[in-house]
Design a protein around this motif. Structure first.
Motif, PDB file in Angstrom:
ATOM      1  N   PRO A   1       0.824  -1.223   0.000  1.00  0.00           N
ATOM      2  CA  PRO A   1       0.000   0.000   0.000  1.00  0.00           C
ATOM      3  C   PRO A   1       0.853   1.267   0.000  1.00  0.00           C
ATOM      4  O   PRO A   1       0.508   2.252  -0.656  1.00  0.00           O
ATOM      5  CB  PRO A   1      -0.798  -0.109   1.303  1.00  0.00           C
ATOM      6  CG  PRO A   1      -0.813  -1.552   1.630  1.00  0.00           C
ATOM      7  CD  PRO A   1       0.467  -2.117   1.113  1.00  0.00           C
ATOM      8  N   TYR A   2       1.973   1.233   0.707  1.00  0.00           N
ATOM      9  CA  TYR A   2       2.819   2.428   0.778  1.00  0.00           C
ATOM     10  C   TYR A   2       3.614   2.629  -0.510  1.00  0.00           C
ATOM     11  O   TYR A   2       3.804   3.752  -0.963  1.00  0.00           O
ATOM     12  CB  TYR A   2       3.736   2.346   2.010  1.00  0.00           C
ATOM     13  CG  TYR A   2       2.917   2.138   3.263  1.00  0.00           C
ATOM     14  CD1 TYR A   2       2.118   3.178   3.760  1.00  0.00           C
ATOM     15  CD2 TYR A   2       2.861   0.914   3.903  1.00  0.00           C
ATOM     16  CE1 TYR A   2       1.317   2.990   4.867  1.00  0.00           C
ATOM     17  CE2 TYR A   2       2.054   0.714   5.021  1.00  0.00           C
ATOM     18  CZ  TYR A   2       1.290   1.762   5.491  1.00  0.00           C
ATOM     19  OH  TYR A   2       0.484   1.563   6.572  1.00  0.00           O
ATOM     20  N   PHE A   3       4.080   1.510  -1.102  1.00  0.00           N
ATOM     21  CA  PHE A   3       4.752   1.627  -2.405  1.00  0.00           C
ATOM     22  C   PHE A   3       3.797   2.251  -3.414  1.00  0.00           C
ATOM     23  O   PHE A   3       4.186   3.107  -4.207  1.00  0.00           O
ATOM     24  CB  PHE A   3       5.158   0.251  -2.940  1.00  0.00           C
ATOM     25  CG  PHE A   3       6.267  -0.400  -2.168  1.00  0.00           C
ATOM     26  CD1 PHE A   3       6.975   0.298  -1.205  1.00  0.00           C
ATOM     27  CD2 PHE A   3       6.616  -1.720  -2.417  1.00  0.00           C
ATOM     28  CE1 PHE A   3       7.990  -0.303  -0.494  1.00  0.00           C
ATOM     29  CE2 PHE A   3       7.631  -2.334  -1.705  1.00  0.00           C
ATOM     30  CZ  PHE A   3       8.314  -1.625  -0.749  1.00  0.00           C
ATOM     31  N   ASN A   4       2.535   1.794  -3.375  1.00  0.00           N
ATOM     32  CA  ASN A   4       1.554   2.320  -4.323  1.00  0.00           C
ATOM     33  C   ASN A   4       1.368   3.811  -4.144  1.00  0.00           C
ATOM     34  O   ASN A   4       1.254   4.563  -5.111  1.00  0.00           O
ATOM     35  CB  ASN A   4       0.216   1.611  -4.145  1.00  0.00           C
ATOM     36  CG  ASN A   4       0.256   0.190  -4.670  1.00  0.00           C
ATOM     37  OD1 ASN A   4       1.170  -0.175  -5.413  1.00  0.00           O
ATOM     38  ND2 ASN A   4      -0.703  -0.613  -4.265  1.00  0.00           N
ATOM     39  N   PHE A   5       1.349   4.243  -2.901  1.00  0.00           N
ATOM     40  CA  PHE A   5       1.201   5.673  -2.627  1.00  0.00           C
ATOM     41  C   PHE A   5       2.374   6.447  -3.213  1.00  0.00           C
ATOM     42  O   PHE A   5       2.198   7.446  -3.919  1.00  0.00           O
ATOM     43  CB  PHE A   5       1.130   5.912  -1.109  1.00  0.00           C
ATOM     44  CG  PHE A   5       0.956   7.356  -0.727  1.00  0.00           C
ATOM     45  CD1 PHE A   5      -0.302   7.933  -0.695  1.00  0.00           C
ATOM     46  CD2 PHE A   5       2.059   8.151  -0.404  1.00  0.00           C
ATOM     47  CE1 PHE A   5      -0.468   9.258  -0.341  1.00  0.00           C
ATOM     48  CE2 PHE A   5       1.907   9.477  -0.058  1.00  0.00           C
ATOM     49  CZ  PHE A   5       0.637  10.030  -0.028  1.00  0.00           C
ATOM     50  N   ILE A   6       3.581   5.954  -2.949  1.00  0.00           N
ATOM     51  CA  ILE A   6       4.775   6.646  -3.455  1.00  0.00           C
ATOM     52  C   ILE A   6       4.761   6.671  -4.984  1.00  0.00           C
ATOM     53  O   ILE A   6       5.034   7.693  -5.606  1.00  0.00           O
ATOM     54  CB  ILE A   6       6.053   5.962  -2.929  1.00  0.00           C
ATOM     55  CG1 ILE A   6       6.124   6.105  -1.406  1.00  0.00           C
ATOM     56  CG2 ILE A   6       7.291   6.553  -3.583  1.00  0.00           C
ATOM     57  CD1 ILE A   6       7.263   5.349  -0.756  1.00  0.00           C
TER      58      ILE A   6
ATOM     59  N   GLN B   1       2.291   6.718  -6.921  1.00  0.00           N
ATOM     60  CA  GLN B   1       1.307   7.665  -7.438  1.00  0.00           C
ATOM     61  C   GLN B   1       1.739   9.114  -7.236  1.00  0.00           C
ATOM     62  O   GLN B   1       1.560   9.949  -8.101  1.00  0.00           O
ATOM     63  CB  GLN B   1      -0.027   7.416  -6.747  1.00  0.00           C
ATOM     64  CG  GLN B   1      -1.182   7.991  -7.513  1.00  0.00           C
ATOM     65  CD  GLN B   1      -2.495   7.662  -6.810  1.00  0.00           C
ATOM     66  OE1 GLN B   1      -2.923   8.361  -5.889  1.00  0.00           O
ATOM     67  NE2 GLN B   1      -3.132   6.594  -7.226  1.00  0.00           N
ATOM     68  N   LYS B   2       2.332   9.403  -6.077  1.00  0.00           N
ATOM     69  CA  LYS B   2       2.635  10.795  -5.735  1.00  0.00           C
ATOM     70  C   LYS B   2       4.010  11.233  -6.195  1.00  0.00           C
ATOM     71  O   LYS B   2       4.264  12.413  -6.368  1.00  0.00           O
ATOM     72  CB  LYS B   2       2.551  10.996  -4.213  1.00  0.00           C
ATOM     73  CG  LYS B   2       1.222  10.665  -3.617  1.00  0.00           C
ATOM     74  CD  LYS B   2       0.191  11.714  -4.004  1.00  0.00           C
ATOM     75  CE  LYS B   2      -1.166  11.276  -3.472  1.00  0.00           C
ATOM     76  NZ  LYS B   2      -2.225  12.195  -3.829  1.00  0.00           N
ATOM     77  N   ASN B   3       4.924  10.293  -6.290  1.00  0.00           N
ATOM     78  CA  ASN B   3       6.304  10.686  -6.543  1.00  0.00           C
ATOM     79  C   ASN B   3       7.011   9.607  -7.373  1.00  0.00           C
ATOM     80  O   ASN B   3       7.828   8.836  -6.852  1.00  0.00           O
ATOM     81  CB  ASN B   3       7.004  10.874  -5.184  1.00  0.00           C
ATOM     82  CG  ASN B   3       8.340  11.578  -5.315  1.00  0.00           C
ATOM     83  OD1 ASN B   3       8.957  11.553  -6.387  1.00  0.00           O
ATOM     84  ND2 ASN B   3       8.790  12.185  -4.240  1.00  0.00           N
TER      85      ASN B   3
ATOM     86  N   MET C   1      10.774   9.049  -6.993  1.00  0.00           N
ATOM     87  CA  MET C   1      11.180   8.332  -5.790  1.00  0.00           C
ATOM     88  C   MET C   1      10.882   6.840  -5.934  1.00  0.00           C
ATOM     89  O   MET C   1      11.684   5.989  -5.568  1.00  0.00           O
ATOM     90  CB  MET C   1      10.454   8.906  -4.572  1.00  0.00           C
ATOM     91  CG  MET C   1      10.892   8.310  -3.264  1.00  0.00           C
ATOM     92  SD  MET C   1       9.881   8.905  -1.869  1.00  0.00           S
ATOM     93  CE  MET C   1      10.818  10.305  -1.326  1.00  0.00           C
TER      94      MET C   1
ATOM     95  N   ILE D   1      13.400   3.608  -5.548  1.00  0.00           N
ATOM     96  CA  ILE D   1      13.172   2.489  -4.634  1.00  0.00           C
ATOM     97  C   ILE D   1      13.200   1.163  -5.394  1.00  0.00           C
ATOM     98  O   ILE D   1      13.835   0.206  -4.974  1.00  0.00           O
ATOM     99  CB  ILE D   1      11.825   2.662  -3.894  1.00  0.00           C
ATOM    100  CG1 ILE D   1      11.960   3.784  -2.868  1.00  0.00           C
ATOM    101  CG2 ILE D   1      11.398   1.368  -3.213  1.00  0.00           C
ATOM    102  CD1 ILE D   1      10.689   4.102  -2.120  1.00  0.00           C
TER     103      ILE D   1
END
Lengths: 380, 322
Positions: free
Chosen positions: A358-363, A365-367, A370, A374
């Motif tokens: 879930p956090y990778f997906n957020f990153i 989408q937003k950045n 970055m 990763i």
């Protein structure tokens, strides 16, 4: 039943989907042998690496010596096959091609000894050797890289995958909506093998979609939902020719469109839930008599749960198989990912899915920049 | 440029760097000192330092070559005990590099193994006792069979205190050139539920949007990463809109890739926070417990969860009828 991935393995290079440029290069490599003796095919899962090599062998009528992960338990076994294979001519007097599939899985790859013997074999071989890997830039393969030609295959595009699915659906004479094929193809993310497996998995449920079957199941549903005749409901287990698992899915799909008061729905689901538990207990305890309870609790239990029959005509719908399939596909993907990045993050498939993705997906989408950095660290 | 995941970048390099588990660390250090240890069983919630302690201990025990002397396996990923056994066999047989007195096998999520598999594991532990030590990690030690427990020194890891998690986050923020308000740190702690791994992942995800973090930013990540729709699904069920609730739940599960157990966990947590009469609340919680149990025992997750929603609808109707 033969897995379709095997049944429809390409027999000619023209049957391989996509990868036209790569195929040309591979043919060129083969023809120029022994200028280069070994080629590493690197590419994501299901991009066609193995398929190209087997198609080449079939097309040439060559003998294919194949080593794959299941042979890799012991280093000695590998060498004992590879060494003679690379020296002696084919016992059938045919051409010969050697394939070392998924070399990453080779036991003792980190070990200097193993890699040295592999390198010795691939530089002296009398026959072309093909090596496949998901990631040629893996540290383990550093020394190997220097002694081989390298070819990187790109991920397949969705239309490529779709074309293959269409073809197989046609050959199998299955009627399946185009939109489903499209979904499977898009979901496979370029992995044609996974897509074919999914198609087969879904179509094994399609058997239950043939017209007679469906009418049979629909009339069983009608009997359960509209009547209180417990003998008739009990006899379903004998007359209905669908798997208990599918039968429970049908009930799950339709209970709440038929029953309308809370008490009936709740009681019906309570029985269905218990029935499902007995279904799971059968393999666990190897006790087949539990099947009696599976059917009685589901058919009669759901039937007797209603306060009164719904007077309205209800159209029964078939279980939403896509729902089950998407779940399974996601889980499989997480498992695959866990194999590559799990060890790096000390995480299991489940923990990856829950604690990281879930956090990778957020990153992502937003950045995106970055996210790219990763991914680089993760090596994906 | 490659960017490391912070949970790895800031993984404790020594036992001293493992925070909030002073009792455990003290005992592990004595093993390092004597260069000997029994089999160990680490029990505790996720993200409190079980894996970190095992790795840090191996590092101190074996020095730079520690990686060759520790094998990490995950019980929930390996297909069956025979796979574990083979891997253990190969690892135990291969010669160790350096002069470690034994090798360590770290088996994560050991409670994912069935009882039968655990018995087989017990045999394996005995067969290789001369050359290897097992460190088993689990959430609940009660899920490990007694004969294994009795062969292990049991270590209980405590949930991490607020000040510990916040100080770990502060340290990371400083090294990474971020600022975070007190409220943001507080929010990170609350959202992490004492799971340091989750806290660090949250912080790293937040850093994707800004270098100056306040609680709004954290909230943005939390609401993206955690299915908010679950609350909506529960409300639909309680309002008696059963079909809509059922459909909503499938959507959440498919969209977020939640397992049945993840879903019921979310549902249970949400209910606790809901503004409903306490007697109804505890009835709903009891239903969660019952269906969590059925999920574990059953085969079709959708059927079990749909049954739970049906139970909710009825409970709520009875409650309003009084």
């Amino acid at each position: 039943m033969i897995p379709w991935v095997r049944k429809y393995q390409p027999k000619k290079l023209t049957e391989v989907v996509g990868q036209r440029e790569s195929i040309d290069k591979i043919v060129a490599f083969y023809q120029s042998f022994p200028r280069d003796r070994t080629i590493i095919l690197s590419g994501p899962h299901g991009s066609g690496k193995t398929a190209i090599v087997t198609a080449l062998a079939t097309q040439l009528g060559a003998e294919l010596i194949e080593l794959n992960a299941s042979d890799y338990r012991r280093e000695q076994d590998v060498m004992s096959v590879l060494e003679p294979a690379s020296r002696q001519g084919s016992i059938f007097g045919k051409k010969k091609i050697i394939l070392i599939d998924e070399i990453d899985g080779l036991a003792g790859m980190q070990d200097r000894g193993a890699i040295t013997s592999v390198i010795k074999i691939i530089t002296e071989t009398r026959f072309p050797i093909f090596i496949t890997t998901n990631n040629v830039w893996n540290k383990k393969l550093k020394t190997l890289r220097k002694s081989c030609r390298i070819l990187e295959l790109r991920k397949l595009e969705t239309p490529d995958v779709l074309r293959r699915l269409h073809k197989i659906a046609k050959l199998e004479k299955i009627k399946i909506e185009d939109s489903v094929l499209k979904k499977i193809a898009a979901h496979s993310d370029g992995d044609v093998r996974a897509a074919i497996n999914d198609l087969q998995a879904i179509c094994s449920g399609v058997e239950l979609f043939n017209r007679d079957r469906i009418e049979e199941v629909e009339s069983a549903m009608r009997m359960i939902f509209k009547s209180f005749d417990s003998e008739a409901a009990k006899s379903i287990s004998n007359s209905l020719e669908i798997q208990p698992r599918d039968f429970l899915q049908w009930l799950d799909q339709n209970i709440s469109s038929e029953y309308y008061d809370k008490k009936s729905i709740r009681d019906a689901y309570d029985y269905l839930s218990q029935s499902d538990i007995f279904l799971e207990r059968i393999p666990r305890w190897q006790h087949w008599r539990f099947l009696v309870y599976v059917y009685l609790l589901s058919a009669v239990g759901v039937q007797q749960s209603k306060t009164k029959p719904n007077p309205k005509q209800v159209r029964y719908s078939k279980p939403d198989l896509m729902k089950y399939w998407i779940r399974a596909a996601k889980l499989r993907k997480a498992k695959g990912l866990a194999q590559t990045i799990g060890p790096k993050l000390h995480a299991s498939a489940r923990s990856l899915q829950r604690d990281f993705i879930p956090y990778f997906n957020f990153i992502e989408q937003k950045n995106p920049k970055m996210a790219k950095e990763i991914n680089e660290w993760l090596g994906v | 440029m490659a960017l490391e995941i912070w949970t790895e970048k800031y993984r404790p390099k020594s036992l001293d760097a493992v925070k909030g588990q002073d009792e455990v660390v003290k005992r592990l250090k004595s093993f390092v000192k004597s260069q000997n240890m029994p089999h160990l069983l680490f029990a505790g919630p996720s993200g409190v330092g079980k894996t970190a302690s095992a790795i840090a201990m191996a590092r101190e025990m074996f020095g730079e070559n520690y990686r060759d002397n520790i094998l990490e396996l995950n019980a929930s990923d390996e297909r069956g005990i025979s796979v574990v056994r083979n891997q253990v066999k190969d690892f135990a047989r291969s010669k160790s590099i350096g002069d470690g007195p034994f090798k360590i096998i770290y088996l994560d999520e050991a409670d994912a193994l069935t009882k039968e598999a655990q018995h087989a594991l017990r045999r394996t532990m005995e067969d290789y006792a001369g050359t290897t030590r097992f460190v088993l990690s689990c959430n609940y030690s009660s899920k490990i069979i007694p004969p294994i427990q009795s062969r292990c020194a049991v270590f209980r890891f405590k949930p991490l205190q607020k000040n510990i998690i916040i100080s770990i986050l502060k340290n990371i923020a400083q090294t990474e050139g971020l600022t975070a308000t007190d409220k943001a740190l507080e929010f990170l702690y609350l959202a992490s539920e004492g799971d340091c791994r989750k806290a660090e992942n949250l912080l790293q995800a937040t850093s994707a949007i800004t270098k100056n973090i306040d609680e709004k930013h954290v909230e943005e990540v939390v609401s993206f990463a955690e299915p908010q729709e679950v609350a909506g699904v529960i409300n639909l069920a309680l309002e008696g809109k059963y079909n809509a609730a059922k459909e909503g739940l499938s959507k959440v599960m498919i969209g977020h890739g939640l397992s049945g157990l993840d879903a019921v966990t979310q549902i249970q947590k949400q209910i606790w926070q809901m503004d409903i009469p306490d007697p109804l609340k505890i009835k709903l919680i009891r239903a969660c417990g019952e269906y969590e149990f059925r999920l574990v025992e059953g085969s079709n997750e959708f059927i079990q969860l749909n049954a739970l929603l049906a139970e909710f609808s009825l409970l709520s109707e009875n409650d309003t009828l009084g």
